[in-house]
Enzyme design. Sequence first.
Site, short mmCIF file in Angstrom:
data_model
loop_
_atom_site.label_atom_id
_atom_site.label_comp_id
_atom_site.label_asym_id
_atom_site.label_seq_id
_atom_site.Cartn_x
_atom_site.Cartn_y
_atom_site.Cartn_z
CB ILE A 143 -6.29 1.15 -60.76
CG1 ILE A 143 -6.12 -0.28 -61.26
CG2 ILE A 143 -7.54 1.81 -61.38
CD1 ILE A 143 -7.20 -1.25 -60.82
N PRO A 144 -4.71 4.40 -61.23
CG PRO A 144 -3.95 5.76 -62.97
CD PRO A 144 -4.26 4.33 -62.62
CB CYS A 145 -8.86 5.71 -58.45
SG CYS A 145 -8.11 5.28 -56.89
CG HIS A 146 -3.94 9.34 -57.58
ND1 HIS A 146 -3.59 8.03 -57.88
CD2 HIS A 146 -3.03 10.14 -58.17
CE1 HIS A 146 -2.49 8.05 -58.61
NE2 HIS A 146 -2.13 9.33 -58.81
NE ARG A 147 -1.92 9.56 -62.61
CZ ARG A 147 -1.19 8.64 -63.21
NH1 ARG A 147 -1.63 8.02 -64.28
NH2 ARG A 147 0.02 8.35 -62.74
#
Length: 184
Positions: A142-146
């Site tokens: 889940i690419p929350c860093h984006r």
Amino acid sequence: MNSEPVNAYTIYYWEFQRRELSVHVASSHRGAVMVKLDFEKENSFMTELISSAPNAELIEDRTHNEGLIGFIESYLKGNNPAINVPWDINVTPFMYKVYRSSCTIPYGKTKTYKDVAFMAGTPRGARAVGQALKKNPLVILIPCHRVVAVNGLGGFNTGIDMKRHLLDLEQGEKKSVGRINYAT
């Protein structure tokens, strides 16, 4: 999203090192339960795993995590592998919408918390999006860093340096140089 609680079965976990990162993964027979990254050897992973699934049987086992490990290793080499690892997480419907919305952000790109709030159907929920992402148990999957703030990087559950590292990795940078505008 599963209706059955995450603590009713066996969870397989594994830790490995990739370059400067300590990587921790955990999965059940249904999918990924937890992924954590840190620049140092992480001691809180097991505490968090036990806390999230107090009745689960925990077994240290690489074999049951091979698909997840393969995805993460490919990603950390700077590749953009297809995310085909199912999730086995117990979250609220709002968190699920936020996580799914985050997954639509293309590799190497970013969106703001406000953008993701709109995508998740809660236009005035930018802060709530930030809180949901702070609790993301599946870093990279889940690419929350984006997801970034309008005026900077915003926060990240494993630290702003890790967020910068992952964004730099996706954008082909070896390290951050100067001030980079990540909202694209």
